[in-house]
Design a protein around this motif. Structure first.
Motif, PDB file in Angstrom:
ATOM      1  N   ALA A 389      -9.804 -24.569 -10.708  1.00 15.57           N
ATOM      2  CA  ALA A 389      -8.573 -25.332 -10.861  1.00 15.57           C
ATOM      3  C   ALA A 389      -7.498 -24.485 -11.530  1.00 15.57           C
ATOM      4  O   ALA A 389      -7.780 -23.490 -12.209  1.00 15.57           O
ATOM      5  CB  ALA A 389      -8.835 -26.593 -11.682  1.00 15.57           C
ATOM      6  N   LYS A 390      -6.269 -24.907 -11.364  1.00 18.97           N
ATOM      7  CA  LYS A 390      -5.135 -24.172 -11.912  1.00 18.97           C
ATOM      8  C   LYS A 390      -5.091 -24.286 -13.442  1.00 18.97           C
ATOM      9  O   LYS A 390      -5.271 -25.373 -14.000  1.00 18.97           O
ATOM     10  CB  LYS A 390      -3.831 -24.715 -11.329  1.00 18.97           C
ATOM     11  N   THR A 391      -4.803 -23.164 -14.098  1.00 19.56           N
ATOM     12  CA  THR A 391      -4.645 -23.187 -15.543  1.00 19.56           C
ATOM     13  C   THR A 391      -3.395 -23.980 -15.913  1.00 19.56           C
ATOM     14  O   THR A 391      -2.405 -23.989 -15.179  1.00 19.56           O
ATOM     15  CB  THR A 391      -4.503 -21.766 -16.111  1.00 19.56           C
ATOM     16  N   GLY A 392      -3.462 -24.640 -17.057  1.00 20.35           N
ATOM     17  CA  GLY A 392      -2.316 -25.416 -17.501  1.00 20.35           C
ATOM     18  C   GLY A 392      -2.066 -26.647 -16.662  1.00 20.35           C
ATOM     19  O   GLY A 392      -0.956 -27.180 -16.668  1.00 20.35           O
ATOM     20  N   GLY A 393      -3.090 -27.123 -15.934  1.00 19.67           N
ATOM     21  CA  GLY A 393      -2.971 -28.315 -15.113  1.00 19.67           C
ATOM     22  C   GLY A 393      -3.995 -29.358 -15.498  1.00 19.67           C
ATOM     23  O   GLY A 393      -4.944 -29.103 -16.248  1.00 19.67           O
ATOM     24  N   GLU A 394      -3.842 -30.548 -14.938  1.00 24.91           N
ATOM     25  CA  GLU A 394      -4.653 -31.674 -15.366  1.00 24.91           C
ATOM     26  C   GLU A 394      -6.111 -31.582 -14.913  1.00 24.91           C
ATOM     27  O   GLU A 394      -6.952 -32.332 -15.405  1.00 24.91           O
ATOM     28  CB  GLU A 394      -4.034 -32.975 -14.852  1.00 24.91           C
ATOM     29  N   ASP A 395      -6.440 -30.683 -13.989  1.00 25.43           N
ATOM     30  CA  ASP A 395      -7.827 -30.537 -13.534  1.00 25.43           C
ATOM     31  C   ASP A 395      -8.595 -29.469 -14.294  1.00 25.43           C
ATOM     32  O   ASP A 395      -9.817 -29.356 -14.128  1.00 25.43           O
ATOM     33  CB  ASP A 395      -7.849 -30.166 -12.038  1.00 25.43           C
ATOM     34  N   TYR A 396      -7.920 -28.674 -15.098  1.00 24.61           N
ATOM     35  CA  TYR A 396      -8.547 -27.467 -15.636  1.00 24.61           C
ATOM     36  C   TYR A 396      -9.709 -27.773 -16.585  1.00 24.61           C
ATOM     37  O   TYR A 396     -10.781 -27.172 -16.485  1.00 24.61           O
ATOM     38  CB  TYR A 396      -7.501 -26.609 -16.343  1.00 24.61           C
ATOM     39  N   LEU A 397      -9.534 -28.702 -17.495  1.00 22.00           N
ATOM     40  CA  LEU A 397     -10.556 -28.929 -18.516  1.00 22.00           C
ATOM     41  C   LEU A 397     -11.862 -29.458 -17.938  1.00 22.00           C
ATOM     42  O   LEU A 397     -12.939 -29.184 -18.481  1.00 22.00           O
ATOM     43  CB  LEU A 397     -10.044 -29.915 -19.574  1.00 22.00           C
ATOM     44  N   THR A 398     -11.793 -30.211 -16.853  1.00 25.15           N
ATOM     45  CA  THR A 398     -13.022 -30.804 -16.304  1.00 25.15           C
ATOM     46  C   THR A 398     -14.006 -29.745 -15.825  1.00 25.15           C
ATOM     47  O   THR A 398     -15.199 -30.029 -15.695  1.00 25.15           O
ATOM     48  CB  THR A 398     -12.690 -31.760 -15.155  1.00 25.15           C
ATOM     49  N   GLN A 399     -13.535 -28.526 -15.563  1.00 28.52           N
ATOM     50  CA  GLN A 399     -14.440 -27.459 -15.126  1.00 28.52           C
ATOM     51  C   GLN A 399     -15.414 -27.051 -16.215  1.00 28.52           C
ATOM     52  O   GLN A 399     -16.467 -26.467 -15.926  1.00 28.52           O
ATOM     53  CB  GLN A 399     -13.639 -26.228 -14.706  1.00 28.52           C
ATOM     54  N   PHE A 400     -15.068 -27.311 -17.462  1.00 23.26           N
ATOM     55  CA  PHE A 400     -15.914 -26.914 -18.588  1.00 23.26           C
ATOM     56  C   PHE A 400     -16.857 -28.038 -19.022  1.00 23.26           C
ATOM     57  O   PHE A 400     -17.511 -27.931 -20.052  1.00 23.26           O
ATOM     58  CB  PHE A 400     -15.033 -26.507 -19.775  1.00 23.26           C
ATOM     59  N   MET A 401     -16.918 -29.114 -18.230  1.00 21.80           N
ATOM     60  CA  MET A 401     -17.732 -30.270 -18.595  1.00 21.80           C
ATOM     61  C   MET A 401     -18.547 -30.752 -17.400  1.00 21.80           C
ATOM     62  O   MET A 401     -18.288 -30.395 -16.261  1.00 21.80           O
ATOM     63  CB  MET A 401     -16.831 -31.409 -19.092  1.00 21.80           C
ATOM     64  N   ILE A 402     -19.540 -31.584 -17.684  1.00 26.75           N
ATOM     65  CA  ILE A 402     -20.260 -32.323 -16.655  1.00 26.75           C
ATOM     66  C   ILE A 402     -19.785 -33.765 -16.697  1.00 26.75           C
ATOM     67  O   ILE A 402     -19.462 -34.290 -17.767  1.00 26.75           O
ATOM     68  CB  ILE A 402     -21.781 -32.238 -16.829  1.00 26.75           C
ATOM     69  N   ALA A 403     -19.735 -34.382 -15.541  1.00 23.52           N
ATOM     70  CA  ALA A 403     -19.316 -35.786 -15.457  1.00 23.52           C
ATOM     71  C   ALA A 403     -20.550 -36.667 -15.293  1.00 23.52           C
ATOM     72  O   ALA A 403     -21.441 -36.362 -14.499  1.00 23.52           O
ATOM     73  CB  ALA A 403     -18.361 -35.978 -14.293  1.00 23.52           C
ATOM     74  N   ARG A 404     -20.576 -37.755 -16.058  1.00 25.62           N
ATOM     75  CA  ARG A 404     -21.668 -38.731 -15.943  1.00 25.62           C
ATOM     76  C   ARG A 404     -21.070 -40.085 -15.603  1.00 25.62           C
ATOM     77  O   ARG A 404     -20.034 -40.475 -16.152  1.00 25.62           O
ATOM     78  CB  ARG A 404     -22.468 -38.820 -17.241  1.00 25.62           C
TER      79      ARG A 404
END
Length: 419
Positions: A389-404
């Motif tokens: 995902a693009k840095t500084g965008g709303e999708d970026y942080l989710t890459q560092f997490m797992i979704a449950r």
């Protein structure tokens, strides 16, 4: 951390000038972007930390929540020695992951200084470690089975190697590794027959010569409509020859040195190649006593030439001629990269065509193509310019997490057990 960077803004900019040769304006912009990343990701995590209800059907409750992935390796470049590592480190930390941070061997001082600021601001002991060193340190981090996420910014060659290494599953590895990789670009600006040439010249020069062309977003090709080609290149030559090249300590300097002798030698080889492939239009003078490379422009470059296809990472610009706007877009898309691009035009039809067909991650219309702002212009490309995902965008942080997702039937029947 953001408050501390703000308080020490000019000191940190001075360190950038000293260690990586940025001019004052470029150095200050890098510090400001680091602050923007910190504040934006803090706000974004406040939003993501709240469980989200999915749907509203009666009788069931579905909620999505996020959890940390695990140990994250951050492998950072030297060209934005505060902004880029700050963005990657803060994204990993704010999402709950410990970080092993390898700054570039070309900017270890700034990497160490940044780590100290994070720790002094309250990052818990052991959650952030700085590991300066050469490529061997990065290779060890990527290969370690307990490193779950790798955030990398750098060259295409290294990025592809990391992706290949991370695909292996070693004994003791708890999950599949995720690689977030920002890589290179071969970015083009199109100038059509309706463009304001004053704006186009200024934008092209700023985009190819800023920080001596050492930005992944820098312009390295300008594609000009044939009817304005002669006028454009004549004015471009004068603009390039007017650039102030010299010591970045001097506030009037517009183009400073490249990072080191290795980079200087590589760029000079491309200048020699340009003399074979095209025609020299302009070459500004530079101080021979430092790691300076003269801003250099070549015309008569063809799509198959190496100057039109390979990332150079220096102040070299290839000028190409197009018969019409569709031809210009085709030439612009004719590389393996898809990072940034620009168009100077006053034609609504041409701007509409660019929006649909110019295949880049960040497209800039009637403005320079460097200097993306956090939140307003999330940054990143595709094809061989990066993955994630693009840095500084709303999708970026989710890459560092797992979704449950937890789904509960709220129409329970019978009686509650007493056991």
């Amino acid at each position: 951390v953001a408050s501390e960077l703000s308080r020490r803004r000019y000191e940190l900019a001075a360190w950038e000038i000293f260690e990586v040769g940025k001019t004052w304006r470029e150095a200050d912009a890098d510090v400001a972007e680091a602050i923007d990343f910190l504040r934006y990701y803090a706000d974004e995590m406040d939003r993501l930390a709240q469980p989200m209800r999915l749907g509203n059907r009666p009788g069931e409750l579905n909620q999505r929540s996020y959890e940390p992935r695990g140990v994250t390796a951050v492998i950072a470049p030297w060209n934005f020695p505060l902004a880029i590592p700050t963005g990657m480190i803060s994204a990993a930390l704010v999402t709950g992951n410990p970080v092993l941070f390898k700054p570039s061997e070309r900017s270890p001082g700034l990497g160490t200084l940044l780590t100290d600021i994070f720790i002094e601001a309250g990052v818990p002991a052991g959650c952030l470690s700085c590991l300066p060193g050469g490529p061997g340190v990065g290779q060890a981090l990527v290969a370690h089975p307990h490193v779950i996420t790798v955030a990398f910014t750098g060259s295409k060659a290294v990025g592809l190697h990391i992706l290949a290494e991370a695909s292996r599953v070693d004994p003791g590895q708890p999950m599949v590794k995720r690689v977030i990789a920002e890589m290179g670009g071969k970015n083009a600006i199109i100038v059509d027959e309706t463009a304001d040439l004053d704006e186009a010249i200024a934008g092209v020069v700023a985009s190819f010569a800023g920080y001596a062309g050492q930005k992944c977003s820098a312009c390295s090709r300008v594609i000009v409509h044939r009817t304005v080609y002669d006028s454009f290149v004549s004015r471009l030559r004068e603009a390039v020859l007017s650039l102030e090249v010299g010591n970045p300590l001097e506030p009037g300097t517009q183009v400073g040195p490249v990072i080191d002798a290795r980079a200087q030698a590589s760029i000079q080889r491309y200048i020699a190649l340009g003399l074979e492939e095209g025609r020299l239009l302009a070459k500004q003078s530079a101080d021979p006593s430092g790691y300076f490379v003269e801003p250099t422009v070549f015309t008569a470059i063809q799509p198959h030439h190496r100057l039109a296809r390979e990332e150079i990472f220096g102040p070299i610009l290839a000028v190409m001629k197009a018969d019409n706007f569709a031809d210009a877009v085709r030439l612009a898309n004719g590389t393996e990269y898809a990072l940034t691009g620009g168009v100077y035009s006053r034609s609504p039809a041409n701007l509409a065509m660019a929006r649909e067909q110019f295949d880049v991650g960040n497209l800039y219309l009637n403005r320079p193509i460097t200097g993306a702002l956090v939140s307003r212009q999330p940054f990143g490309g595709h094809r061989f310019s990066g993955v994630g995902a693009k840095t500084g965008g709303e999708d970026y942080l989710t890459q560092f997490m797992i979704a449950r997702v937890i789904s509960e039937n709220t129409l329970r029947r019978g009686f509650e057990s007493t056991q």
